[in-house]
Design a protein around this motif. Structure first.
Motif, mmCIF file in Angstrom:
data_model
loop_
_atom_site.group_PDB
_atom_site.id
_atom_site.type_symbol
_atom_site.label_atom_id
_atom_site.label_comp_id
_atom_site.label_asym_id
_atom_site.label_seq_id
_atom_site.Cartn_x
_atom_site.Cartn_y
_atom_site.Cartn_z
ATOM 1 N N MET A 1 -19.455 -40.450 19.727
ATOM 2 C CA MET A 1 -18.812 -40.956 18.527
ATOM 3 C C MET A 1 -17.440 -40.304 18.393
ATOM 4 O O MET A 1 -17.327 -39.083 18.429
ATOM 5 N N PHE A 2 -16.396 -41.119 18.314
ATOM 6 C CA PHE A 2 -15.021 -40.645 18.262
ATOM 7 C C PHE A 2 -14.467 -40.824 16.852
ATOM 8 O O PHE A 2 -14.840 -41.752 16.135
ATOM 9 N N VAL A 3 -13.539 -39.969 16.475
ATOM 10 C CA VAL A 3 -12.742 -40.146 15.264
ATOM 11 C C VAL A 3 -11.287 -40.131 15.703
ATOM 12 O O VAL A 3 -10.846 -39.189 16.372
ATOM 13 N N VAL A 4 -10.541 -41.164 15.330
ATOM 14 C CA VAL A 4 -9.187 -41.297 15.857
ATOM 15 C C VAL A 4 -8.286 -41.946 14.827
ATOM 16 O O VAL A 4 -8.713 -42.806 14.048
ATOM 17 N N GLY A 5 -7.039 -41.503 14.802
ATOM 18 C CA GLY A 5 -6.025 -42.173 14.001
ATOM 19 C C GLY A 5 -5.405 -43.278 14.818
ATOM 20 O O GLY A 5 -4.862 -43.032 15.906
ATOM 21 N N ALA A 6 -5.472 -44.503 14.330
ATOM 22 C CA ALA A 6 -4.965 -45.648 15.091
ATOM 23 C C ALA A 6 -4.942 -46.868 14.188
ATOM 24 O O ALA A 6 -5.384 -46.833 13.034
ATOM 25 N N ASP A 7 -4.415 -47.966 14.727
ATOM 26 C CA ASP A 7 -4.492 -49.278 14.096
ATOM 27 C C ASP A 7 -5.611 -50.037 14.792
ATOM 28 O O ASP A 7 -5.511 -50.348 15.983
ATOM 29 N N LEU A 8 -6.675 -50.316 14.075
ATOM 30 C CA LEU A 8 -7.855 -50.929 14.675
ATOM 31 C C LEU A 8 -7.549 -52.311 15.246
ATOM 32 O O LEU A 8 -8.228 -52.763 16.168
ATOM 33 N N THR A 9 -6.534 -52.983 14.730
ATOM 34 C CA THR A 9 -6.196 -54.305 15.272
ATOM 35 C C THR A 9 -5.516 -54.201 16.624
ATOM 36 O O THR A 9 -5.387 -55.204 17.330
ATOM 37 N N ARG A 10 -5.063 -52.992 17.013
ATOM 38 C CA ARG A 10 -4.373 -52.832 18.296
ATOM 39 C C ARG A 10 -5.111 -51.910 19.252
ATOM 40 O O ARG A 10 -4.644 -51.679 20.367
ATOM 41 N N LEU A 11 -6.252 -51.393 18.835
ATOM 42 C CA LEU A 11 -7.029 -50.525 19.714
ATOM 43 C C LEU A 11 -7.899 -51.374 20.632
ATOM 44 O O LEU A 11 -8.634 -52.259 20.176
ATOM 45 N N SER A 12 -7.827 -51.117 21.916
ATOM 46 C CA SER A 12 -8.613 -51.867 22.892
ATOM 47 C C SER A 12 -10.084 -51.481 22.776
ATOM 48 O O SER A 12 -10.453 -50.327 22.985
ATOM 49 N N CYS A 13 -10.923 -52.443 22.399
ATOM 50 C CA CYS A 13 -12.361 -52.167 22.275
ATOM 51 C C CYS A 13 -13.128 -53.481 22.425
ATOM 52 O O CYS A 13 -12.544 -54.558 22.480
ATOM 53 N N ASP A 14 -14.450 -53.368 22.495
ATOM 54 C CA ASP A 14 -15.290 -54.550 22.713
ATOM 55 C C ASP A 14 -15.668 -55.243 21.418
ATOM 56 O O ASP A 14 -15.753 -56.474 21.375
ATOM 57 N N ASP A 15 -15.927 -54.476 20.379
ATOM 58 C CA ASP A 15 -16.375 -55.024 19.100
ATOM 59 C C ASP A 15 -15.678 -54.294 17.962
ATOM 60 O O ASP A 15 -15.424 -53.089 18.053
ATOM 61 N N VAL A 16 -15.390 -55.030 16.892
ATOM 62 C CA VAL A 16 -14.731 -54.457 15.727
ATOM 63 C C VAL A 16 -15.466 -54.911 14.474
ATOM 64 O O VAL A 16 -15.748 -56.105 14.308
ATOM 65 N N LEU A 17 -15.773 -53.966 13.583
ATOM 66 C CA LEU A 17 -16.365 -54.300 12.297
ATOM 67 C C LEU A 17 -15.255 -54.515 11.280
ATOM 68 O O LEU A 17 -14.388 -53.661 11.115
ATOM 69 N N VAL A 18 -15.284 -55.663 10.596
ATOM 70 C CA VAL A 18 -14.255 -56.037 9.632
ATOM 71 C C VAL A 18 -14.890 -56.143 8.251
ATOM 72 O O VAL A 18 -15.845 -56.914 8.066
#
Length: 540
Positions: A1-18
């Protein structure tokens, strides 16, 4: 489990919770994650999505066919059900995500990556809005309860979870909670010790970063060999010549392809292939570190994009002008935004050796005055070898023939011969062990960067943020109250040097909160200001 400062709309990932509510209203900032045809009504407070809930349902999979899948989660508590209700929704959402079959995680990660914001912190969620009254000051309680839920879900479902925050105070508070929980990093003892050492160097302003092509490969950008292959595909060379390219040194292969393509087509390719795009988790973890000096041989803008998304305005050298106190990134081999500057062919490498002395001198300086952490590089680059040799010569103690180590290389796999070759200059630490795949080693590198970030984040970044009042002990509450008097005394239009310094200190301590940052409503990073200088580098 990671904690990161970023823009979730620009982070490369497989799934995003909105986050959404029962009317399926979504904040405008989440639009990049949703198919445009699903937006049926644009309103001032958000856009309505053309989907529907089933009875009792709280999670909806958004139809799509891209690399990233979005999931709508009802997080708006309009019945006073509180934090347990919100946490149950998070569990339900992550369980639903786990049911979606993913043949191969995005860009070859060892495990799929699920990103989410601090659900429930916007639109009157269970943790309450920032400010006075109601549940204010209880965002710390949300983090204390949410982080274990995310960690348990990651363990249960076998994927990675990234809690993505936008505000400095949110990130500082989350990292404090993590440090107190003493778990969450699956690393062997020697890597934990290394993280503590590097975290301490970062806190003291003694760490600099060198970023190689391996970091950007995690965002889908080509390695050197892949780049040559892609250029060959555009060159029109016959099969015999293309087969012969593999027998040439990489710079000579590039020289031949550059001649076949012509400078105009080559520059257009570089600008397109290495232009702005989604960044990898590693980019965001690196950009979060309290480090002021970065060097890279990469052409892409992904580190500076990740930094901008958390309010760090990184100056890109040599094109930008460095500013006192501002972080900077030196692009040693050129910038895709200026494709004519890119160093790619054998001739360009030779020219760099003659004309790039000023740029190389910056890395010389860092190796002499900082501890340089090398990430994503195999240390085979001719320029790096030459620079390291020059620094070694400068550092040798007269008559002893010895020199101190000036950095640490985080390598994906063990390579005893290469480690022995570089042992006079840097310590080489392998991420892989035994039969670990390159993807597993790259993931362990992300975990290590995550731990370094947690240990190096200043523990006071939320002191004056009322949203985290509940996290303060008695002494901290007294300090916050005393500093509140300073806030009241500071003129809004303060312009003197002293006033600006005080204002910067108050911001670093969380004054002004994050103005909605870090919650489940994306904001414009360009509207923020932040002073990230390590303590030893700040005036006064």
């Amino acid at each position: 489990m990671f904690v990161v400062g970023a823009d979730l709309t620009r982070l490369s990932c497989d799934d995003v919770l909105v986050p959404t509510d029962r009317s399926l209203r979504v904040a405008r900032g989440w639009r990049p994650l949703l198919p445009p045809e699903l937006v049926v009504d644009e309103q001032a407070e958000g856009d309505c999505i053309d989907l529907s809930w089933a009875d009792g349902e709280r999670v909806l999979e958004v139809p799509g066919s891209g690399l990233r899948r979005a999931w709508l989660v009802d997080t708006v508590d309009d019945r006073g059900r509180g934090l347990p209700w919100l946490l149950e929704g998070v569990r339900e959402a992550l369980a639903a995500v786990a049911c979606r079959e993913v043949v191969e995680p995005v860009h070859g990660r060892a495990r799929r990556l699920v990103g989410l914001p601090a659900l429930g912190t916007g639109w009157g969620g269970a943790a309450g809005q920032r400010g006075a009254g109601g549940a204010a000051g209880q965002r710390g309680a949300l983090l204390r309860e949410l982080l274990p839920v995310l960690r348990e879900a990651a363990d249960e479902h076998g994927f990675d979870v990234a809690l993505v925050l936008r505000g400095p105070s949110d990130l500082a508070a989350a990292q404090r909670v993590r440090r107190g929980q003493e778990s969450g990093w699956d690393l062997p003892g020697h890597l934990r010790e290394l993280a503590e050492q590097l975290g301490e160097r970062a806190r003291r302003g003694q760490l600099a970063l060198f970023i190689g092509a391996g970091v950007s490969a995690a965002a889908g950008l080509p390695t050197w060999e892949q780049l040559v292959d892609e250029l060959a595909g555009r060159s029109g060379l016959d099969d015999a010549l293309r087969a012969g390219l593999s027998r040439l040194p990489p710079q000579d292969s590039a020289a031949l392809l550059a001649r076949e393509l012509g400078s105009e087509k080559l520059e257009a390719f570089v600008a397109e292939r290495f232009g702005p795009g989604p960044y990898a988790l590693a980019h965001a973890l690196i950009a979060d570190l309290p480090v002021q000096e970065f060097v890279t041989t990469n052409y892409d803008p992904l580190v500076e994009l990740a930094a901008t998304d958390i309010g760090r305005q990184v100056k890109v050298l040599p094109c930008d002008e460095a500013e006192p106190g501002a972080p900077w990134l030196l692009k040693l081999h050129g910038d895709a935004a200026h494709p004519e500057s890119v160093v790619l062919t054998r001739e360009e490498y030779l020219q760099f050796g003659n004309t790039g002395a000023a740029l190389a001198g910056v890395l010389h300086s860092l190796l002499l005055t900082r501890h340089v952490l090398f990430v994503g590089t195999s240390m085979l680059d001719d320029d790096l070898i030459r620079i390291a040799h020059q620094v070694r010569t400068a550092l040798q103690t007269q008559g002893s023939g010895t020199a101190r180590r000036t950095g640490t290389v985080l390598a994906l796999r063990e390579d005893p011969a290469r480690a022995r070759l570089w042992e006079q200059d840097v310590e080489t630490v392998a991420m892989g062990a035994g039969d670990d795949s390159p993807a597993e080693a790259a993931r362990r590198l992300e975990v290590l960067l995550d731990l370094i970030g947690c240990l190096s984040t200043p523990p006071t970044g939320y002191l004056l943020d009322p949203a985290y009042r509940g996290m303060l002990n008695e002494e901290e509450q007294a300090l916050a109250q005393a500093l509140g008097g300073v806030v009241d005394a500071l003129p809004e239009d303060a312009a003197s040097t002293a006033a600006l310094e005080v204002a910067g200190l108050l911001r670093r301590l969380g004054h002004g909160g994050s103005a909605g940052e870090g919650d489940d409503r994306p904001v414009d990073a360009a509207t923020r200001s932040r002073d990230d200088r390590p303590q030893e580098q700040r005036p006064g």
